[in-house]
Design a protein around this motif. Structure first.
Motif, PDB file in Angstrom:
ATOM      1  N   MET A  16       0.847  -1.211   0.000  1.00 14.76           N
ATOM      2  CA  MET A  16       0.000   0.000   0.000  1.00 14.76           C
ATOM      3  C   MET A  16       0.869   1.241   0.000  1.00 14.76           C
ATOM      4  SD  MET A  16      -3.097  -0.516   2.639  1.00 14.76           S
ATOM      5  CE  MET A  16      -4.749  -0.183   2.221  1.00 14.76           C
ATOM      6  N   SER A  17       0.411   2.214  -0.709  1.00 12.58           N
ATOM      7  CA  SER A  17       1.180   3.464  -0.702  1.00 12.58           C
ATOM      8  C   SER A  17       0.897   4.215   0.601  1.00 12.58           C
ATOM      9  CB  SER A  17       0.762   4.316  -1.900  1.00 12.58           C
ATOM     10  OG  SER A  17      -0.544   4.793  -1.681  1.00 12.58           O
ATOM     11  N   PRO A  18       1.775   5.108   0.968  1.00 13.89           N
ATOM     12  CA  PRO A  18       1.550   5.857   2.209  1.00 13.89           C
ATOM     13  C   PRO A  18       0.209   6.561   2.215  1.00 13.89           C
ATOM     14  CG  PRO A  18       3.740   6.306   1.343  1.00 13.89           C
ATOM     15  CD  PRO A  18       3.051   5.454   0.328  1.00 13.89           C
ATOM     16  N   LEU A  19      -0.194   7.085   1.071  1.00 11.08           N
ATOM     17  CA  LEU A  19      -1.468   7.796   1.030  1.00 11.08           C
ATOM     18  C   LEU A  19      -2.607   6.853   1.397  1.00 11.08           C
ATOM     19  CD1 LEU A  19      -3.178  10.200   0.455  1.00 11.08           C
ATOM     20  CD2 LEU A  19      -3.155   9.620  -1.966  1.00 11.08           C
ATOM     21  N   GLN A  20      -2.554   5.622   0.822  1.00 13.19           N
ATOM     22  CA  GLN A  20      -3.622   4.681   1.122  1.00 13.19           C
ATOM     23  C   GLN A  20      -3.613   4.291   2.597  1.00 13.19           C
ATOM     24  OE1 GLN A  20      -2.681   1.994  -2.051  1.00 13.19           O
ATOM     25  NE2 GLN A  20      -4.716   2.260  -2.940  1.00 13.19           N
ATOM     26  N   LEU A  21      -2.398   4.157   3.136  1.00 14.32           N
ATOM     27  CA  LEU A  21      -2.301   3.842   4.569  1.00 14.32           C
ATOM     28  C   LEU A  21      -2.949   4.941   5.394  1.00 14.32           C
ATOM     29  CD1 LEU A  21       1.197   2.287   5.266  1.00 14.32           C
ATOM     30  CD2 LEU A  21      -1.052   1.298   5.660  1.00 14.32           C
ATOM     31  N   CYS A  22      -2.619   6.188   5.052  1.00 11.49           N
ATOM     32  CA  CYS A  22      -3.172   7.321   5.799  1.00 11.49           C
ATOM     33  C   CYS A  22      -4.683   7.309   5.702  1.00 11.49           C
ATOM     34  CB  CYS A  22      -2.652   8.648   5.249  1.00 11.49           C
ATOM     35  SG  CYS A  22      -0.926   8.912   5.580  1.00 11.49           S
ATOM     36  N   LEU A  23      -5.191   7.043   4.506  1.00  8.20           N
ATOM     37  CA  LEU A  23      -6.635   7.066   4.320  1.00  8.20           C
ATOM     38  C   LEU A  23      -7.287   5.917   5.071  1.00  8.20           C
ATOM     39  CD1 LEU A  23      -6.940   8.082   0.577  1.00  8.20           C
ATOM     40  CD2 LEU A  23      -7.183   9.490   2.606  1.00  8.20           C
ATOM     41  N   ALA A  24      -6.603   4.770   5.080  1.00  7.66           N
ATOM     42  CA  ALA A  24      -7.136   3.645   5.854  1.00  7.66           C
ATOM     43  C   ALA A  24      -7.198   4.015   7.331  1.00  7.66           C
ATOM     44  CB  ALA A  24      -6.249   2.428   5.651  1.00  7.66           C
ATOM     45  N   PHE A  25      -6.141   4.667   7.784  1.00  2.24           N
ATOM     46  CA  PHE A  25      -6.083   5.118   9.183  1.00  2.24           C
ATOM     47  C   PHE A  25      -7.269   6.027   9.486  1.00  2.24           C
ATOM     48  CE2 PHE A  25      -4.020   8.629  11.824  1.00  2.24           C
ATOM     49  CZ  PHE A  25      -4.444   8.084  13.022  1.00  2.24           C
ATOM     50  N   SER A  33     -10.057   6.284   7.850  1.00  3.94           N
ATOM     51  CA  SER A  33     -11.343   5.585   7.748  1.00  3.94           C
ATOM     52  C   SER A  33     -11.633   4.821   9.026  1.00  3.94           C
ATOM     53  CB  SER A  33     -11.331   4.591   6.592  1.00  3.94           C
ATOM     54  OG  SER A  33     -10.687   5.135   5.489  1.00  3.94           O
ATOM     55  N   ALA A  83      -3.451  14.190   4.878  1.00  2.03           N
ATOM     56  CA  ALA A  83      -2.957  13.090   4.054  1.00  2.03           C
ATOM     57  C   ALA A  83      -2.904  13.509   2.583  1.00  2.03           C
ATOM     58  CB  ALA A  83      -3.855  11.869   4.244  1.00  2.03           C
TER      59      ALA A  83
END
Lengths: 171, 103, 390, 401
Positions: B1-10, B12, B48
């Protein structure tokens, strides 16, 4: 770099989840303070220094105090800080709703074609930020200022404006 | 996962935790705090996208996050005032019992 | 629809509690201040019911220092009670001695030599200085001035105690007065030392007052706090500086004119508001008057014996009868009531302790004030638990 | 972190940085950054730890001298070993946790307090080259970290399960909410004038001398003097020092939030109080008193950290003097002082500072006008608000019966 993020996120989410399920209201609030501090750490990690400190100042310094004040003012006795969980069915529904929302959001996030990250964080100094706020976003800044003032005055009126007191009631 | 996706998962998950808390608890202060968590998740998103998203004006995300924090502070102040007002009227802050609009 | 909270105190029979309402009218909290609390001036307890920090009910609890003083007085000989009176108000043993000696003298119709009368006035006024100095130090300490005024006060107190020690052999438990005079005579050196102390005392008072009397925090803490109306003060039998602070110019030194006070020129300061500040200031002004009295008494001290040669101490028996005799102690009217059946010890022995009676209005003074004021108000009453509990 | 010793300063000036570089130079280059950071942390802990130990002694000595007594003088020369004796005593005392206490919070409170108060040390410039963390928004960081300390006081008061402690907790909250605002507002003019939120930038903005004599410190301007006064009063309240020591008011609440603490946890609270005092004084020096700058050009040969230490100790001595003198305020008077006096003054002061910076180019006789207007803007509200604050109070005259 991602390891730091994952650790931060897990710590923050963990404190938030535990805070939301504790019986003791005060423990919840204090744990949520830790959550907010965790979010501030995330901002710092992302390079948004100013926002991180603002988050710390506003949430840890001010909002947590106000919430603690409210907790202390709204209890019957010294030990009355327990917030018993609502009915079991309600908890189940809530968990289901939360899980559903989380699922939808996570699916969207993982499937969305998102742009790749830029190599470095966009550097923004406090001076630049101030310029932005007073320039391009001056109108919104004013609106927020008015909102804050109105909210403050409204809060004072709501909280302090009790029932009219009978004359001679006060010493 | 890219950092952006990680941040967005966080963000969410933070939102979901806040939502669950707000729905599950009947204590109005806890409900308020759940809402607060959801708002925080929103500003996490701002940061993010500012950090990893497509480049826009360099300060936009930060400015939005600051506004979000200010609005959240206002919301808490009013919310807590309401909680105290409700407490003064019915001597507890359990939401299911605060279902009358009359004092 | 207006909503009001039924307060448990309002419906209580005979409750004279003023309902103190603030917007966040919460539940009442009971705090037991004392008996081991830094500011209860000894082992004294106040059961305070608080709404937030506001006092809505206060119940004084005392007796932790009860020593059966009055019963012991009925079983001890007349002379044997004298050292016990030292322990009543242990800051003012000289005036306690005098009040007791005066009662016995009146009971038995004894006279006191002129020099002894003067010496008694000198010692009583020194005691007043001693007591009021300690009071001023303690009340500022209660206000939160961390120790400095108290230490200043204690420095002067030590000087007076040194005088007492060199005269009577004991700093605090002087046991000095006897029926018919004083136990020992003051030497010229002692008188010289006393004059030096009195001459320097005005400067000390100036210094002390300069430290805090004009301070705004002190005024904010004491002005308007714990107001005692003159009517209530008279009705409750309050005496001494506390009564005078409420605007009643009642001083036994003027009213009864005992001892040689009628021959001395002094004034009685009187407050107007009856609040804590007045109680503090009246005592400070009284100290200045005491200095005047001391100057006159030390200047005109006559010669002669200090003990009536006909007086008999051992095996003393008073004529049957009863007497109530009182003097103006530093804290108020200290009186002794004695009934004699002609035996070697009094048939009935009763003390009228000023601190105890002044303490009765504590709740009236504290209601509606905060917990911090309670401490200051208690300090302004100036109690000594040895006297309250006896 | 990335400190470089300026080359034009004296050896003494550069000594701390050179020493650090010499130490970390022994390590391979990749580890140097971490080593430097560790050395800085250890240095701050050591310096302020020692300072704390001797400040307790100094406080007792100063209080003693003010109160006509010698103070501690039995342990070592002039009682110099007293802090160590106290430390040993504290460490060996039993650590009591009340049965009904909330054990987790009771334990966490002193730890959190000391952690937050130590954080604030990282952004204070102790000397020309001595600043642990260079950040763009370090002033904001300082107050963000500092605002969390009162949370620990609340935790301590609440968890002790003691009524006096609970009062202390409520008082601590009320005090923080009241005084955070004037404290921050008194800093805003400085940020406005210096045009930066970084502590190093604020110090740099105060460099130089007018006519080679009067330093450009903020305290020498009308708004700076007012801001300094407001800052110091709020700092007294923030660090719970007399006359604002309401949470631990010993004549009312025994020891307030500290009532149920003993042993080392108590020592930690004590330490945090002194750390807070040091940090706030250090910030006052940085913001208003020119930081590490020398007062006169001729005195620049003295190392900058010595100047900083001197100013810091002078302010701390002021704290102690105030403690030895003044009575304590009541909680309602305390909040009234903040809301009705300090906050309006600080807001007006902001306007004064804006006026001051707008009229920067005024010269000649206009300069006099500038001073007059600014002084009027500072003194007028002060007198008016002060009169309202102390309305109804005053010396009285007494009659004689």
């Amino acid at each position: 770099m991602n390891t730091v993020l994952v650790i931060l996120a897990l710590a923050t989410l963990g404190t938030a989840a535990v805070a939301m399920s504790l019986r003791n209201l005060l423990h919840s609030v204090l744990l949520l303070t830790a959550t907010w501090a965790g979010v501030a750490a995330f901002y710092l990690w992302a390079g948004a220094e100013f926002v991180a400190f603002a988050q710390l100042l506003v949430y840890v310094g001010a909002i947590s105090m106000a919430v603690l004040f409210a907790v202390l003012l709204t209890r019957h006795s010294r030990d009355d800080v327990a917030a018993p969980p609502a009915a079991r069915s309600r908890g189940v529904y809530a968990a289901a709703a939360g899980a559903a929302v989380a699922g939808v959001l996570l699916a969207a996030v993982s499937l969305a074609p998102l742009a790749t990250a830029p190599a470095r964080a966009p550097a923004v100094s406090v001076r630049q930020l101030g310029g932005e706020l007073m320039g391009a976003h001056a109108a919104s800044l004013l609106a927020v200022a008015v909102l804050l003032t109105v909210a403050l005055v409204g809060a004072v009126v709501l909280a302090a404006g009790g029932p009219p007191e009978k004359p001679g009631d006060t010493p | 996962m890219s950092p952006l996706q990680l941040c967005l998962a966080f963000s969410s998950l933070l939102f979901a935790v806040g939502l669950t808390g707000a729905l599950a608890r009947s204590n109005s202060i806890l409900v308020l705090l759940g809402l607060e968590l959801m708002l925080t998740a929103g500003s996490v998103n701002f940061i993010a996208f500012w950090r990893f998203g497509p480049p826009a004006s360099p300060a936009t995300g930060v400015v939005f996050a600051i506004f979000a924090i200010a609005v959240a502070a206002a919301e808490t102040a009013v919310g807590l005032a309401l909680v105290i007002a409700v407490y003064r009227h019915q001597r507890n802050i359990r939401l299911p019992e605060a279902n009358r609009l009359k004092g | 629809m207006s909503f009001s909270l039924p307060s448990p105190l309002e419906s209580a029979p005979g409750a004279r509690v003023r309902a103190v309402r603030d917007p966040f009218h919460g539940d009442l909290l009971e705090v037991s201040m004392g008996p081991h609390h830094p500011s209860t001036h000894g082992v004294f307890r106040m059961n305070v019911t608080l709404d937030g920090e506001t006092v809505v009910k206060l119940k004084p609890v005392f007796g932790y220092l009860h020593r059966n003083h009055e019963k012991i007085g009925e079983n001890a000989s007349y002379l044997g009670s004298m050292p016990y009176t030292d322990r009543l108000d242990y800051l003012c043993s000289m005036t306690n001695n005098w009040a007791y000696a005066l009662a016995v003298e009146r009971l038995s119709g004894q006279t006191v030599p002129e020099r002894a009368e003067y010496l008694r006035v000198i010692l009583a006024e020194l005691t007043r200085l001693l007591n009021h100095t300690c009071f001023a130090g303690f009340i500022l300490q209660d206000c939160g001035a961390s120790g400095t005024p108290l230490m200043y006060a204690f420095r002067e107190r030590e000087k007076i105690l040194d005088l007492f020690e060199s005269l009577s052999g004991s700093r605090m438990m002087c046991n000095f007065q006897r029926f018919g005079g004083c136990r020992a005579d003051a030497t010229p050196e002692w008188l010289e030392a006393a004059r030096a102390l009195v001459d320097g005392y005005g400067a000390f008072l100036d210094e002390f007052e300069e430290l805090l009397t004009g301070n705004e925090i002190l005024m904010a803490r004491t002005q308007g706090v714990g107001r005692l109306p003159a009517k209530l003060a008279v009705g409750a039998g309050i005496t001494g500086p506390m009564l005078r602070a409420s605007g009643v110019g009642y001083d036994l030194r003027k009213v009864d004119g005992y001892g040689v006070y009628p021959r001395l020129d002094f004034r009685v300061p009187v407050g107007a508001d009856g609040d804590t500040y007045d109680r503090y200031m009246v005592r400070v002004l009284e100290m200045r008057e005491s200095i005047k009295i001391l100057r006159q008494a030390l200047g005109t001290l006559p010669g002669g014996p200090v003990m009536d040669p006909k007086a008999r101490l051992r095996g003393f028996r008073a004529k049957p009868g009863e007497v109530y005799s009182r003097i103006e102690g530093p804290k108020g009217e200290i009186g002794f009531f004695l009934i004699s059946d002609g035996g070697p010890n009094p048939y009935r022995y009763r003390v009228r302790p000023p601190s105890f009676i002044n303490l009765t209005v504590l709740e009236d003074l504290c209601l509606g004030h905060s917990i911090a004021d309670t401490v200051v108000i208690l300090g302004s009453i100036d109690i000594v638990l040895g006297e309250v509990d006896r | 972190m990335r400190l470089l010793a300026t080359t034009d300063s004296s050896l003494l000036e550069r000594a701390p940085v050179l020493l650090r570089d010499a130490l970390s130079g022994l390590l391979p280059p990749p580890a140097r950054w971490t080593a430097n950071a560790l050395i800085e942390i250890v240095a701050i802990l050591a310096v302020f730890g020692t300072l704390f130990a001797f400040l307790t002694l100094a406080e007792r000595k100063i209080l003693g001298r003010v109160q006509n007594r010698p103070g501690p003088n039995r342990t070592g020369w002039f009682g110099l070993l007293q802090p160590f004796a106290d430390g040993i005593k504290m460490l060996t005392k039993e650590d009591i946790v009340p049965h009904a206490a909330d054990p987790v919070l009771h334990y966490l409170a002193p730890v959190a307090l000391i952690a937050f108060s130590l954080l604030t040390f990282s952004v204070i410039p102790y000397g020309r080259d001595l600043l642990a963390v260079r950040m763009d928004a370090s002033v904001l960081f300082f107050f963000a970290a500092g605002s969390a300390t009162e949370l620990s006081v609340f935790m301590a008061g609440w968890s002790s399960h003691n009524k006096y402690s609970l009062f202390a907790a409520m008082r601590a909250l009320a005090q923080l909410i009241s005084y955070e605002l004037p404290l921050l507002l008194s800093v805003v003019p400085v940020v406005l004038a210096a045009g930066t939120l970084s502590t190093a930038g604020v110090v740099a903005a105060q460099s130089g001398w007018k006519w080679g004599l009067v330093p450009h410190w903020h305290v020498f301007t009308p708004w700076g003097a007012a801001g300094f006064a407001i800052f110091m009063v709020s700092a007294l309240a923030e660090s719970n020092r007399s006359p604002f020591d309401l949470p631990e008011a010993e004549s009312e609440l025994i020891a307030g939030h500290l009532t149920e603490y003993s042993g080392f946890k108590y020592a930690l609270f004590f330490m945090a109080e002194y750390f807070g005092m040091c940090a706030l004084s250090g910030m006052a020096v940085t913001l208003f008193l020119g930081g590490w700058q020398a007062p006169l050009p001729a005195l620049e040969f003295v190392p900058s950290y010595a100047w900083f230490a001197l100013k810091l100790l002078a302010l701390i001595a002021g704290f102690m003097w105030v403690r030895a003198t003044l009575p304590r305020l009541r909680i309602d008077q305390l909040t009234r002082l903040a809301w009705k006096f300090l906050v309006p003054l600080a807001l007006i002061n902001l306007g004064t500072a804006a006026f001051w910076s707008l009229t920067y180019p005024w010269g000649g006789s206009l300069q006099l006008l500038r001073w007059a207007v600014a002084l009027a803007l500072v003194m007028g509200p002060f007198l008016l608000l002060g009169r309202r604050l102390s309305a109804g109070l005053g010396a009285r005259t007494y009659r004689y019966a």
